[in-house]
Design a protein around this motif. Structure first.
Motif, short mmCIF file in Angstrom:
data_model
loop_
_atom_site.label_atom_id
_atom_site.label_comp_id
_atom_site.label_asym_id
_atom_site.label_seq_id
_atom_site.Cartn_x
_atom_site.Cartn_y
_atom_site.Cartn_z
N CYS A 401 29.42 -10.68 -60.18
CA CYS A 401 28.60 -10.33 -61.34
C CYS A 401 28.30 -11.51 -62.24
CB CYS A 401 29.31 -9.23 -62.15
SG CYS A 401 29.57 -7.69 -61.24
N PHE A 402 29.15 -12.55 -62.19
CA PHE A 402 28.95 -13.72 -63.03
C PHE A 402 29.01 -14.98 -62.16
CE2 PHE A 402 30.94 -10.38 -65.48
CZ PHE A 402 30.21 -10.34 -66.65
N PRO A 403 28.02 -15.18 -61.30
CA PRO A 403 28.10 -16.31 -60.35
C PRO A 403 27.97 -17.68 -61.01
CG PRO A 403 25.96 -15.24 -60.22
CD PRO A 403 26.80 -14.39 -61.12
N ASP A 404 27.26 -17.75 -62.14
CA ASP A 404 27.01 -19.05 -62.77
C ASP A 404 28.15 -19.48 -63.69
OD1 ASP A 404 24.55 -19.20 -61.48
OD2 ASP A 404 23.56 -18.08 -63.08
N THR A 405 28.58 -18.56 -64.51
CA THR A 405 29.67 -18.86 -65.46
C THR A 405 30.75 -17.79 -65.30
OG1 THR A 405 28.49 -17.62 -67.19
CG2 THR A 405 28.16 -20.01 -67.12
N PRO A 406 31.67 -17.97 -64.37
CA PRO A 406 32.71 -16.97 -64.14
C PRO A 406 33.49 -16.67 -65.41
CG PRO A 406 32.72 -18.61 -62.40
CD PRO A 406 31.80 -19.12 -63.47
N PRO A 407 33.74 -15.41 -65.69
CA PRO A 407 34.46 -15.05 -66.91
C PRO A 407 35.96 -15.15 -66.72
CG PRO A 407 33.92 -13.07 -65.72
CD PRO A 407 33.37 -14.22 -64.91
N LEU A 408 36.67 -14.91 -67.79
CA LEU A 408 38.11 -14.68 -67.68
C LEU A 408 38.31 -13.29 -67.10
CD1 LEU A 408 39.21 -15.99 -71.20
CD2 LEU A 408 39.33 -17.22 -69.03
N VAL A 409 39.43 -13.09 -66.44
CA VAL A 409 39.74 -11.79 -65.84
C VAL A 409 41.12 -11.36 -66.31
CG1 VAL A 409 40.03 -10.49 -63.71
CG2 VAL A 409 38.35 -12.34 -63.81
N LEU A 410 41.19 -10.18 -66.93
CA LEU A 410 42.46 -9.63 -67.40
C LEU A 410 42.86 -8.51 -66.46
CD1 LEU A 410 44.68 -9.61 -69.54
CD2 LEU A 410 43.31 -7.97 -70.85
N THR A 411 43.97 -8.70 -65.76
CA THR A 411 44.41 -7.72 -64.77
C THR A 411 45.89 -7.41 -64.95
OG1 THR A 411 45.01 -9.42 -63.14
CG2 THR A 411 42.74 -8.61 -63.11
N LEU A 412 46.33 -6.40 -64.22
CA LEU A 412 47.74 -6.06 -64.15
C LEU A 412 48.35 -6.83 -62.99
CD1 LEU A 412 49.63 -4.06 -65.70
CD2 LEU A 412 49.26 -2.45 -63.83
N SER A 413 49.54 -7.36 -63.19
CA SER A 413 50.20 -8.12 -62.13
C SER A 413 50.52 -7.21 -60.95
CB SER A 413 51.48 -8.77 -62.65
OG SER A 413 52.41 -7.77 -63.06
N GLN A 414 50.79 -7.83 -59.81
CA GLN A 414 51.05 -7.04 -58.60
C GLN A 414 52.25 -6.13 -58.75
OE1 GLN A 414 51.26 -9.91 -55.36
NE2 GLN A 414 49.22 -9.31 -54.69
N ASP A 415 53.28 -6.59 -59.49
CA ASP A 415 54.46 -5.75 -59.69
C ASP A 415 54.28 -4.79 -60.86
OD1 ASP A 415 54.56 -7.45 -61.84
OD2 ASP A 415 56.48 -8.35 -61.31
N ARG A 416 53.08 -4.81 -61.48
CA ARG A 416 52.74 -3.91 -62.59
C ARG A 416 53.67 -4.05 -63.78
NH1 ARG A 416 49.04 0.01 -61.15
NH2 ARG A 416 48.51 0.04 -58.93
#
Length: 519
Positions: A401-416
């Protein structure tokens, strides 16, 4: 001995020798036995030149460990080239006529340049925000103008000294490491705000970001889902639940866990499926009692050519409330609809507004239907990205969705167990970022750490701009004084210490202001 310790020992060893050679070069700069002890003038009238060469060489050996990375390399290499040129100037002056203190000035400046650069790289490791090469080129131009003025207009015997002093005192030794000093100070403030495991260069990347993609899992109060609706078309709800929970009896997915938990509460007996085929992002297909059971989205049913018109009509009302809706089909016919939802964090909406306040546009990533995603985005005050692809992860969506200026990504870690802030980049096969570790991590109940991190990063960048302007002015003033031979070469270490004090003062003042503003 660990590799890092060995590098530190070697760096210290080379720098000690470089400093000793520099001191010997200063002691023999007069070029005559009467100016220093005869035992020190081991190379005769060339002693200052040769000791300066040794000092520059050992400084470069100490810097060689930092040349393995591109960050900081441009200014280091430029410094080495300029130092080589200064040594060549002193060599030419020695060969062309009688020696004098002015003859050794360029060589001494070369040694000072390399020694101070070595100390600067260690004390303030470059961050890559600024190469420093353009500023260094201006220093070279100033030095050439000063030397030319003395040679053609004033006293040509002072031209070498003016060249050396103007170049050395105006050299931007710390310009590519200014943000490293700010990082050291702002790191403590970020820890106090709830962020931890902050990666090198994180402040720069966070400050430059304009968008942040927030995974739905990161704004939920926990990984568990709850089944809120069991809507059977022709059978009892318990029968529908028994079929759905049995089909997912062997799965560890949060949806399967929610179905089994409700089945336990309703005292519904479960069976193990004969075959289980998960379809990431869409649902599952299982074989239960000789019949094919499909549990998933309308896209999965369309792929299997199962009519879900009635279920879709019912699902729209549930999706408007932000619920995840799954269709259940048995034997190629839809028999019911399941509605599930999780609990949003109480501070999720506040965090979205705080991110906007700090200049970040927050976007929602969710694998739910468009209606569900729209409802969640409205509740949280987030923007919506394009429809996700089946099985797509948040990092993959960021790259698409943001090929030119990749955004920051806030996710949950694998171990949650934690929230992770990452750069938008192409993920690996396991769904994690294959090239980058998280920029920062926080506890799952401390999503507010990331707006605070953005505020600190912006303040840190502003600090760097002001500090760079002040230091550039200081270097220019010192360079002009050197060009007028008002300051000696020995003033360079003092100027270096003054620059460090300026950075310390700026950082302390800036962090105090930021903490006051956030309280």
């Amino acid at each position: 001995m660990p590799k890092t310790s060995l590098i530190s020992v070697l760096w210290a060893f080379f720098l000690v020798i470089a400093v000793v050679c520099l001191v010997l070069a200063l002691a023999t700069a007069g070029g005559e036995p009467s100016d220093a002890a005869t035992s020190v003038l081991v190379f005769g009238s060339y002693s200052a030149l040769i000791f300066s060469m040794f000092s520059a060489i050992f400084s470069l050996l100490g810097l060689s460990f930092s040349l393995n990375t591109s960050v900081g390399r441009p200014l280091t290499l430029f410094t080495a080239v300029v130092s080589t040129g200064l040594l060549a100037v002193s060599t030419g002056l020695h060969l062309s006529g009688p020696t004098s203190p002015q003859t050794n000035a360029p060589a001494l400046a070369a040694a000072f340049l390399m020694v101070l650069r070595a100390f600067g790289v260690v004390l303030l490791p470059p961050r890559g925000d600024l190469s420093g090469v353009p500023q260094a080129a201006w220093s070279v131009l100033l030095a050439l103008l000063a030397a030319g003025t003395w040679w053609w207009v004033l006293d040509r015997t002072e031209a070498p000294a003016a060249l050396a002093a103007a170049l050395l005192l105006s050299w931007p030794q710390l310009i590519d490491g200014i943000n490293a000093f700010a990082d050291k100070v702002f790191h403590k403030a970020a820890l106090a705000a709830g962020a931890r495991d902050i990666a090198p260069g994180a402040f720069t990347k966070v400050a430059h970001a304009r968008d942040i993609l927030i995974d739905k899992a990161a704004v939920m109060s926990g990984p568990n889902l709850m089944v809120t609706n069991v809507m059977a078309f022709n059978n009892e709800p318990k029968t529908l639940l028994a079929v759905a929970a049995s089909a997912e009896a062997g799965s560890t997915h949060p949806v399967a866990q929610a179905l089994r938990e409700l089945a336990s509460q309703w005292q519904v007996a479960l069976k193990m499926p004969d075959r289980f085929e998960p379809t990431p992002g869409l649902g599952v297909v299982a074989l239960l009692g000789g019949q094919t059971v499909v549990i998933g989205t309308t896209d999965l049913l369309k792929r299997l050519k199962i009519d879900s018109f009635t279920a879709d009509a019912i699902a729209r009302s549930l999706e408007a409330d932000g619920k995840t809706v799954l269709r259940v089909a048995v034997g190629g016919r839809v028999v019911g609809v399941l509605g599930l939802e999780g609990t949003l964090r109480q501070d999720a909406g506040v965090a979205g507004m705080a991110l906007r306040k700090e200049g970040l546009v927050p976007w929602l990533f969710s694998g739910d239907s468009p209606n569900t995603r729209s409802a969640l985005a409205g509740m949280l005050g987030l923007e919506l990205t394009d429809d996700p692809k089946p099985g797509e992860t948040a990092p993959e969506a960021a790259s698409r969705c943001f090929p030119d200026t990749p955004p920051l990504v806030l996710t949950l870690s694998q171990d949650r167990m934690a929230l992770e802030l990452r750069e938008g980049a192409t993920p690996g096969k396991d769904g994690t970022d294959a090239r980058h570790s998280p920029l920062a991590v926080s506890d799952t109940d401390d999503i507010g750490a990331f707006p605070a991190l953005k505020a600190l990063a912006m303040r840190r960048n502003l600090l760097a701009v002001h500090a760079r302007r002040l230091l550039s002015g200081l270097w220019l003033f010192a360079g002009l004084c050197g060009a007028l031979t008002l300051l000696p070469l020995s003033a360079a270490p003092v100027l270096f210490a003054v620059c460090l004090a300026v950075l310390w003062t700026f950082a302390r003042f800036s962090i105090a202001y930021t903490l006051h503003r956030n309280t």
